[in-house]
Design a protein around this motif. Structure first.
Motif, PDB file in Angstrom:
ATOM      1  N   ILE A   1      43.394  53.368  82.975  1.00 42.15           N
ATOM      2  CA  ILE A   1      42.383  53.405  84.043  1.00 42.15           C
ATOM      3  C   ILE A   1      43.008  53.482  85.436  1.00 42.15           C
ATOM      4  CG2 ILE A   1      40.773  52.094  82.622  1.00 42.15           C
ATOM      5  CD1 ILE A   1      41.241  49.691  84.500  1.00 42.15           C
ATOM      6  N   PHE A   2      44.298  53.203  85.574  1.00 40.28           N
ATOM      7  CA  PHE A   2      44.899  53.181  86.902  1.00 40.28           C
ATOM      8  C   PHE A   2      45.013  54.577  87.529  1.00 40.28           C
ATOM      9  CE2 PHE A   2      46.551  49.298  84.857  1.00 40.28           C
ATOM     10  CZ  PHE A   2      46.025  48.372  85.749  1.00 40.28           C
ATOM     11  N   ILE A   3      44.928  55.617  86.696  1.00 40.87           N
ATOM     12  CA  ILE A   3      44.976  56.967  87.283  1.00 40.87           C
ATOM     13  C   ILE A   3      43.660  57.335  87.955  1.00 40.87           C
ATOM     14  CG2 ILE A   3      46.658  57.726  85.561  1.00 40.87           C
ATOM     15  CD1 ILE A   3      44.445  59.257  84.170  1.00 40.87           C
ATOM     16  N   VAL A   4      42.602  56.568  87.688  1.00 40.42           N
ATOM     17  CA  VAL A   4      41.278  56.894  88.224  1.00 40.42           C
ATOM     18  C   VAL A   4      41.236  56.749  89.739  1.00 40.42           C
ATOM     19  CG1 VAL A   4      38.869  56.124  88.302  1.00 40.42           C
ATOM     20  CG2 VAL A   4      40.040  56.370  86.105  1.00 40.42           C
ATOM     21  N   ALA A   5      41.859  55.693  90.277  1.00 39.06           N
ATOM     22  CA  ALA A   5      41.747  55.396  91.715  1.00 39.06           C
ATOM     23  C   ALA A   5      42.279  56.521  92.604  1.00 39.06           C
ATOM     24  CB  ALA A   5      42.431  54.072  92.032  1.00 39.06           C
ATOM     25  N   PRO A   6      43.547  56.932  92.463  1.00 31.42           N
ATOM     26  CA  PRO A   6      44.045  57.988  93.358  1.00 31.42           C
ATOM     27  C   PRO A   6      43.328  59.319  93.180  1.00 31.42           C
ATOM     28  CG  PRO A   6      45.660  57.496  91.629  1.00 31.42           C
ATOM     29  CD  PRO A   6      44.614  56.454  91.559  1.00 31.42           C
ATOM     30  N   VAL A   7      42.957  59.654  91.931  1.00 37.13           N
ATOM     31  CA  VAL A   7      42.256  60.919  91.699  1.00 37.13           C
ATOM     32  C   VAL A   7      40.879  60.897  92.353  1.00 37.13           C
ATOM     33  CG1 VAL A   7      41.276  62.448  89.941  1.00 37.13           C
ATOM     34  CG2 VAL A   7      43.509  61.384  89.565  1.00 37.13           C
ATOM     35  N   SER A   8      40.179  59.770  92.264  1.00 37.34           N
ATOM     36  CA  SER A   8      38.820  59.672  92.814  1.00 37.34           C
ATOM     37  C   SER A   8      38.790  59.849  94.319  1.00 37.34           C
ATOM     38  CB  SER A   8      38.198  58.324  92.435  1.00 37.34           C
ATOM     39  OG  SER A   8      38.000  58.234  91.049  1.00 37.34           O
ATOM     40  N   VAL A   9      39.649  59.126  95.036  1.00 39.29           N
ATOM     41  CA  VAL A   9      39.591  59.189  96.503  1.00 39.29           C
ATOM     42  C   VAL A   9      40.113  60.525  97.025  1.00 39.29           C
ATOM     43  CG1 VAL A   9      39.671  56.705  96.846  1.00 39.29           C
ATOM     44  CG2 VAL A   9      41.809  57.990  96.708  1.00 39.29           C
ATOM     45  N   TYR A  10      41.025  61.161  96.287  1.00 42.98           N
ATOM     46  CA  TYR A  10      41.526  62.460  96.750  1.00 42.98           C
ATOM     47  C   TYR A  10      40.502  63.566  96.501  1.00 42.98           C
ATOM     48  CZ  TYR A  10      44.288  66.620  97.467  1.00 42.98           C
ATOM     49  OH  TYR A  10      44.723  67.843  97.931  1.00 42.98           O
ATOM     50  N   VAL A  11      39.964  63.594  95.305  1.00 42.72           N
ATOM     51  CA  VAL A  11      39.053  64.683  94.947  1.00 42.72           C
ATOM     52  C   VAL A  11      37.687  64.526  95.605  1.00 42.72           C
ATOM     53  CG1 VAL A  11      37.830  65.785  93.022  1.00 42.72           C
ATOM     54  CG2 VAL A  11      40.239  65.154  92.779  1.00 42.72           C
ATOM     55  N   LEU A  12      37.158  63.302  95.638  1.00 46.16           N
ATOM     56  CA  LEU A  12      35.805  63.070  96.152  1.00 46.16           C
ATOM     57  C   LEU A  12      35.769  62.723  97.634  1.00 46.16           C
ATOM     58  CD1 LEU A  12      34.352  60.950  93.199  1.00 46.16           C
ATOM     59  CD2 LEU A  12      34.054  63.399  93.616  1.00 46.16           C
ATOM     60  N   GLY A  13      36.900  62.393  98.221  1.00 47.80           N
ATOM     61  CA  GLY A  13      36.896  61.929  99.596  1.00 47.80           C
ATOM     62  C   GLY A  13      36.840  60.410  99.635  1.00 47.80           C
ATOM     63  N   LEU A  14      37.166  59.851 100.789  1.00 52.73           N
ATOM     64  CA  LEU A  14      37.337  58.394 100.883  1.00 52.73           C
ATOM     65  C   LEU A  14      36.049  57.639 100.592  1.00 52.73           C
ATOM     66  CD1 LEU A  14      39.290  56.122 101.506  1.00 52.73           C
ATOM     67  CD2 LEU A  14      38.711  56.356 103.919  1.00 52.73           C
ATOM     68  N   ARG A  15      34.964  57.988 101.282  1.00 54.88           N
ATOM     69  CA  ARG A  15      33.735  57.203 101.149  1.00 54.88           C
ATOM     70  C   ARG A  15      33.126  57.332  99.756  1.00 54.88           C
ATOM     71  NH1 ARG A  15      29.320  57.785 105.796  1.00 54.88           N
ATOM     72  NH2 ARG A  15      31.098  56.863 106.882  1.00 54.88           N
ATOM     73  N   GLN A  16      32.927  58.565  99.302  1.00 58.02           N
ATOM     74  CA  GLN A  16      32.341  58.743  97.974  1.00 58.02           C
ATOM     75  C   GLN A  16      33.285  58.235  96.883  1.00 58.02           C
ATOM     76  OE1 GLN A  16      31.093  62.753  97.094  1.00 58.02           O
ATOM     77  NE2 GLN A  16      30.419  62.234  95.025  1.00 58.02           N
ATOM     78  N   GLY A  17      34.585  58.398  97.093  1.00 58.84           N
ATOM     79  CA  GLY A  17      35.556  57.918  96.122  1.00 58.84           C
ATOM     80  C   GLY A  17      35.480  56.414  95.947  1.00 58.84           C
ATOM     81  N   ILE A  18      35.370  55.673  97.065  1.00 52.83           N
ATOM     82  CA  ILE A  18      35.277  54.214  96.994  1.00 52.83           C
ATOM     83  C   ILE A  18      33.992  53.786  96.282  1.00 52.83           C
ATOM     84  CG2 ILE A  18      34.962  52.124  98.375  1.00 52.83           C
ATOM     85  CD1 ILE A  18      36.891  53.306 100.413  1.00 52.83           C
ATOM     86  N   MET A  19      32.882  54.454  96.600  1.00 57.01           N
ATOM     87  CA  MET A  19      31.616  54.124  95.935  1.00 57.01           C
ATOM     88  C   MET A  19      31.720  54.357  94.430  1.00 57.01           C
ATOM     89  SD  MET A  19      28.852  55.679  98.666  1.00 57.01           S
ATOM     90  CE  MET A  19      27.512  55.337  97.539  1.00 57.01           C
ATOM     91  N   ASN A  20      32.328  55.475  94.051  1.00 60.51           N
ATOM     92  CA  ASN A  20      32.497  55.766  92.628  1.00 60.51           C
ATOM     93  C   ASN A  20      33.408  54.749  91.938  1.00 60.51           C
ATOM     94  OD1 ASN A  20      31.000  58.097  93.205  1.00 60.51           O
ATOM     95  ND2 ASN A  20      32.157  59.287  91.714  1.00 60.51           N
TER      96      ASN A  20
END
Length: 348
Positions: free
Chosen positions: A102-121
């Protein structure tokens, strides 16, 4: 030129994101296929099917980047990754090691979705993961983990999410700073540092753009080439600081006298070029006389000195078969005639 800058940077960002998503898709496809093959040899049929489906999804994501658009691939990557992680946590994966992915989820989420949406996700993702791990076995049978493992996993994931968000925030700040520096450099390259008007290079580019646009619409284009009369005597009598003040103040005066669609540029030294789209030479003559009169009646104050200056103006209208150089040369000839005839006048 500034428009080119604005156009260039977003395109560069989108292109870079597409390359990263393509790379991630290839890596994800390869890794899940390899893990699926290993799982198949280990006779874990359910995990094999899930991993092969994930590999197929990443392949589709890679194809969508090449043939459709980045956002489709980004959504495929993120949400297929979430589903895969949910399954690995629920099933335990191989020897209860599934949650470690699950640790790969964090960097991929904020990079692909952007900071705000990535944090919410990430918050939603963490809530779902926690719900799965702490769900009672009596409700639905799933992989069992010790409380110590679950708490440490959640805290580690929060730490990774924070670091990923911080990195993305700093990356975006760096990008915005680079964009601002580029904008400032372009401003310096296309503006006269003293008067803040368009410089010669900028004016030439604007002329080419206006020529192409107005010729498509069969509209006139005229220019005024203005030169301060006896400007050398101002520098000799009052000093170069006074000369700079005269150029700066007259630049503001010229700008006040023209329309919003017109362009005032410092052509060189004490020469100014005024570009007048949708203007015939007769109309340009009216504007030129208005500018000449305003300068003649304007008193400039430098320290305790009152300075009076005049200008001579040459007018030229672009004809269908003329080049920009010919247009400027014609305006220069008219300016020379205005000087010859006694200065402080408009020609023709």
């Amino acid at each position: 030129m500034l428009e080119l800058i604005k156009k260039y940077h977003p395109n560069q960002g989108a292109s870079q994101q597409a390359r990263v998503i393509s790379l991630f898709s290839l890596v994800g496809m390869s890794m899940t296929f390899l893990m699926g093959a290993i799982s198949f040899l280990g006779s874990d049929n359910a995990l094999t099917v899930v991993l092969f489906l994930a590999s197929l999804t990443y392949l589709l994501s890679f194809l969508f980047v090449k043939r459709l658009n980045v956002s489709v691939s980004a959504n495929l990557i993120i949400y297929s990754l979430y589903l895969l992680m949910f399954y690995l946590v629920f099933s335990g994966g191989v020897s209860q090691t599934g949650p470690l992915w699950i640790f790969i989820v964090a960097p991929v989420s904020v990079y692909v979705l952007g900071l705000r949406q990535g944090i919410m996700n990430l918050l939603i993702f963490l809530f779902v993961i926690s719900a799965i791990m702490f769900m009672p076995q009596s409700l639905i049978a799933h992989a069992a983990y010790s409380n110590e493992f679950k708490i440490r996993l959640i805290l580690s994931f929060l730490t990774m999410s924070f670091l990923s968000a911080l990195y993305e925030h700093l990356r975006m700040l760096s990008y915005k700073n680079a964009l601002e520096i580029s904008r400032q450099y372009q401003q310096l390259a296309m503006r006269d540092p003293l008067t803040k008007l368009a410089n010669r290079r900028n004016a030439a580019a604007i002329l080419e753009q206006e020529k192409a646009r107005l010729q498509r619409n069969n509209e006139p284009l005229s220019v005024l080439l203005c030169d301060l009369d006896h400007f050398k005597s101002v520098n000799d009598k009052y000093g170069h600081n006074a000369g700079d003040m005269v150029l700066t103040e007259l630049s503001a005066l010229f700008t006040e006298q023209v329309r919003q669609q017109d362009c005032v540029a410092r052509w060189g030294g004490e020469e100014f070029l005024i570009i007048l789209p949708q203007t015939t030479s007769e109309q340009a003559g009216v504007i030129a006389e208005k500018i000449r009169s305003s300068v003649e009646n304007h008193t400039l104050q430098f320290l305790d000195n009152k300075i009076q200056v005049t200008i001579s103006i040459g007018i030229s209208q672009l004809s269908q078969d003329q080049t920009i150089d010919e247009l400027i040369n014609n305006a220069d000839k008219c300016l020379y005639q205005a000087k010859t005839l006694g200065r402080n006048r408009v020609h023709p």
